[in-house]
Structure formats: structure tokens, C-alpha cells
Design a protein around this motif. Structure first.
Motif, PDB file in Angstrom:
ATOM      1  N   ILE A 137      16.904 -39.614 -10.257  1.00 51.33           N
ATOM      2  CA  ILE A 137      17.687 -39.268 -11.451  1.00 51.33           C
ATOM      3  C   ILE A 137      18.528 -40.461 -11.886  1.00 51.33           C
ATOM      4  CG2 ILE A 137      19.597 -37.846 -12.317  1.00 51.33           C
ATOM      5  CD1 ILE A 137      18.472 -35.533 -10.651  1.00 51.33           C
ATOM      6  N   ALA A 138      18.395 -40.826 -13.147  1.00 50.29           N
ATOM      7  CA  ALA A 138      19.195 -41.888 -13.760  1.00 50.29           C
ATOM      8  C   ALA A 138      19.805 -41.312 -15.034  1.00 50.29           C
ATOM      9  CB  ALA A 138      18.329 -43.098 -14.063  1.00 50.29           C
ATOM     10  N   LEU A 139      21.100 -41.088 -15.022  1.00 51.91           N
ATOM     11  CA  LEU A 139      21.770 -40.440 -16.143  1.00 51.91           C
ATOM     12  C   LEU A 139      22.079 -41.420 -17.271  1.00 51.91           C
ATOM     13  CD1 LEU A 139      24.330 -38.289 -14.124  1.00 51.91           C
ATOM     14  CD2 LEU A 139      22.117 -37.573 -15.051  1.00 51.91           C
ATOM     15  N   THR A 140      21.996 -40.933 -18.490  1.00 47.29           N
ATOM     16  CA  THR A 140      22.432 -41.675 -19.680  1.00 47.29           C
ATOM     17  C   THR A 140      23.283 -40.736 -20.519  1.00 47.29           C
ATOM     18  OG1 THR A 140      20.631 -40.995 -21.145  1.00 47.29           O
ATOM     19  CG2 THR A 140      20.203 -42.890 -19.696  1.00 47.29           C
ATOM     20  N   ASP A 141      23.885 -41.275 -21.567  1.00 55.68           N
ATOM     21  CA  ASP A 141      24.678 -40.443 -22.483  1.00 55.68           C
ATOM     22  C   ASP A 141      23.851 -39.298 -23.059  1.00 55.68           C
ATOM     23  OD1 ASP A 141      27.101 -41.740 -22.240  1.00 55.68           O
ATOM     24  OD2 ASP A 141      26.878 -42.932 -24.056  1.00 55.68           O
ATOM     25  N   LYS A 142      22.562 -39.522 -23.226  1.00 52.92           N
ATOM     26  CA  LYS A 142      21.700 -38.546 -23.904  1.00 52.92           C
ATOM     27  C   LYS A 142      21.030 -37.546 -22.958  1.00 52.92           C
ATOM     28  CE  LYS A 142      22.046 -40.534 -28.024  1.00 52.92           C
ATOM     29  NZ  LYS A 142      23.262 -40.197 -28.698  1.00 52.92           N
ATOM     30  N   THR A 143      21.213 -37.690 -21.637  1.00 49.59           N
ATOM     31  CA  THR A 143      20.574 -36.785 -20.685  1.00 49.59           C
ATOM     32  C   THR A 143      21.047 -35.351 -20.923  1.00 49.59           C
ATOM     33  OG1 THR A 143      20.475 -38.543 -19.016  1.00 49.59           O
ATOM     34  CG2 THR A 143      20.179 -36.284 -18.232  1.00 49.59           C
ATOM     35  N   THR A 144      20.083 -34.419 -20.989  1.00 56.03           N
ATOM     36  CA  THR A 144      20.394 -32.997 -21.157  1.00 56.03           C
ATOM     37  C   THR A 144      19.728 -32.200 -20.043  1.00 56.03           C
ATOM     38  OG1 THR A 144      18.452 -32.488 -22.506  1.00 56.03           O
ATOM     39  CG2 THR A 144      20.426 -33.277 -23.684  1.00 56.03           C
ATOM     40  N   ALA A 145      20.015 -30.910 -20.003  1.00 58.10           N
ATOM     41  CA  ALA A 145      19.421 -30.039 -18.988  1.00 58.10           C
ATOM     42  C   ALA A 145      17.896 -30.068 -19.050  1.00 58.10           C
ATOM     43  CB  ALA A 145      19.937 -28.617 -19.155  1.00 58.10           C
ATOM     44  N   ALA A 146      17.346 -30.244 -20.236  1.00 58.75           N
ATOM     45  CA  ALA A 146      15.888 -30.277 -20.394  1.00 58.75           C
ATOM     46  C   ALA A 146      15.268 -31.484 -19.682  1.00 58.75           C
ATOM     47  CB  ALA A 146      15.525 -30.297 -21.869  1.00 58.75           C
ATOM     48  N   ASP A 147      16.075 -32.506 -19.411  1.00 55.42           N
ATOM     49  CA  ASP A 147      15.577 -33.734 -18.787  1.00 55.42           C
ATOM     50  C   ASP A 147      15.582 -33.691 -17.257  1.00 55.42           C
ATOM     51  OD1 ASP A 147      15.328 -35.002 -21.319  1.00 55.42           O
ATOM     52  OD2 ASP A 147      17.477 -35.422 -21.304  1.00 55.42           O
ATOM     53  N   VAL A 148      16.251 -32.697 -16.680  1.00 59.49           N
ATOM     54  CA  VAL A 148      16.406 -32.640 -15.226  1.00 59.49           C
ATOM     55  C   VAL A 148      15.808 -31.332 -14.709  1.00 59.49           C
ATOM     56  CG1 VAL A 148      18.045 -32.669 -13.299  1.00 59.49           C
ATOM     57  CG2 VAL A 148      18.527 -34.024 -15.360  1.00 59.49           C
ATOM     58  N   GLU A 149      14.776 -31.449 -13.884  1.00 59.21           N
ATOM     59  CA  GLU A 149      14.119 -30.257 -13.343  1.00 59.21           C
ATOM     60  C   GLU A 149      15.107 -29.467 -12.486  1.00 59.21           C
ATOM     61  OE1 GLU A 149      10.364 -29.057 -10.515  1.00 59.21           O
ATOM     62  OE2 GLU A 149      10.349 -31.017 -11.490  1.00 59.21           O
ATOM     63  N   GLY A 150      15.210 -28.173 -12.761  1.00 60.29           N
ATOM     64  CA  GLY A 150      16.093 -27.308 -11.997  1.00 60.29           C
ATOM     65  C   GLY A 150      17.490 -27.160 -12.560  1.00 60.29           C
ATOM     66  N   TRP A 151      17.786 -27.866 -13.659  1.00 60.97           N
ATOM     67  CA  TRP A 151      19.126 -27.783 -14.252  1.00 60.97           C
ATOM     68  C   TRP A 151      19.191 -26.529 -15.110  1.00 60.97           C
ATOM     69  CZ3 TRP A 151      21.818 -32.301 -17.368  1.00 60.97           C
ATOM     70  CH2 TRP A 151      23.143 -31.941 -17.652  1.00 60.97           C
ATOM     71  N   ASP A 152      19.568 -25.428 -14.478  1.00 59.76           N
ATOM     72  CA  ASP A 152      19.711 -24.161 -15.179  1.00 59.76           C
ATOM     73  C   ASP A 152      21.195 -23.792 -15.225  1.00 59.76           C
ATOM     74  OD1 ASP A 152      20.299 -23.391 -12.569  1.00 59.76           O
ATOM     75  OD2 ASP A 152      18.395 -22.365 -12.276  1.00 59.76           O
ATOM     76  N   SER A 153      21.502 -22.592 -15.708  1.00 56.38           N
ATOM     77  CA  SER A 153      22.908 -22.210 -15.871  1.00 56.38           C
ATOM     78  C   SER A 153      23.633 -22.138 -14.527  1.00 56.38           C
ATOM     79  CB  SER A 153      23.019 -20.879 -16.613  1.00 56.38           C
ATOM     80  OG  SER A 153      22.304 -19.872 -15.934  1.00 56.38           O
ATOM     81  N   PHE A 154      22.943 -21.683 -13.480  1.00 54.86           N
ATOM     82  CA  PHE A 154      23.561 -21.611 -12.161  1.00 54.86           C
ATOM     83  C   PHE A 154      23.889 -23.010 -11.642  1.00 54.86           C
ATOM     84  CE2 PHE A 154      23.134 -21.552  -7.487  1.00 54.86           C
ATOM     85  CZ  PHE A 154      24.170 -20.688  -7.183  1.00 54.86           C
ATOM     86  N   ASN A 155      22.923 -23.912 -11.710  1.00 58.54           N
ATOM     87  CA  ASN A 155      23.164 -25.279 -11.239  1.00 58.54           C
ATOM     88  C   ASN A 155      24.134 -26.029 -12.136  1.00 58.54           C
ATOM     89  OD1 ASN A 155      21.833 -25.490  -8.762  1.00 58.54           O
ATOM     90  ND2 ASN A 155      19.857 -25.652  -9.773  1.00 58.54           N
ATOM     91  N   ASN A 156      24.235 -25.619 -13.398  1.00 57.11           N
ATOM     92  CA  ASN A 156      25.224 -26.231 -14.281  1.00 57.11           C
ATOM     93  C   ASN A 156      26.627 -25.950 -13.748  1.00 57.11           C
ATOM     94  OD1 ASN A 156      25.617 -27.709 -16.855  1.00 57.11           O
ATOM     95  ND2 ASN A 156      26.805 -25.894 -17.375  1.00 57.11           N
TER      96      ASN A 156
END
Length: 81
Positions: free
Chosen positions: A24-43
Motif C-alpha cells: 500500500i502506497a497512499l496518495t492524496d487521491k487514495t480512496t476506499a475503492a483503491d484498497v482491498e478490504g477497506w469497508d465501513s468496519f475497517n474505516n
């Protein structure tokens, strides 16, 4: 006050641990759609980890207004002053 680089470094570590993905390499534009498993619980887990790591408190309305990692970085930067 934290720098943006310090915030990104800390968030990257949180994301890599939470989502068990060292690539995982984060940028300003990274969203939940870009990270596998990033759902409301993991948020919520990610927000809690960020609050603890950076010593800030993020309110429900603030969480709901976040649309990307850049928004979170800006919020942490503002609250860490």
C-alpha cells in the motif's frame, strides 16, 4: 505540529498493518475503492488507529466528510497544531 510526510508515514504504517498489505502506497487521491478490504468496519478501525497514533480526536461528522486520504491528512494536520 506534524508534517504531511510524518502523517503519511504513520498512515501508511496503519494501512499496511490493518489491511495486511505491505504494498500500500497512499496518495492524496487514495480512496476506499483503491484498497482491498477497506469497508465501513475497517474505516472505523483505521480512524481509531489514526486517532491513537496522532493524538487527535475525529468526530462523526468529520469522518462522514472524508472522501479520500488527502482529506484525512488535512484533518490530522489541522488538529495536530
Amino acid at each position: 505540529m506534524l508534517t504531511r510526510d510524518e502523517i503519511y508515514s504513520g498512515l501508511t504504517q496503519i494501512f499496511r498493518e490493518l489491511f495486511d498489505d505491505e504494498s500500500i502506497a497512499l496518495t492524496d487521491k487514495t480512496t476506499a475503492a483503491d484498497v482491498e478490504g477497506w469497508d465501513s468496519f475497517n474505516n472505523l478501525n483505521m480512524i481509531a488507529a489514526a486517532e491513537q497514533a496522532f493524538g487527535v480526536k475525529i468526530g462523526t461528522r468529520e469522518i462522514e466528510s472524508l472522501t479520500c486520504v488527502g482529506d484525512l491528512v488535512n484533518l490530522i494536520e489541522k488538529k495536530s497544531k
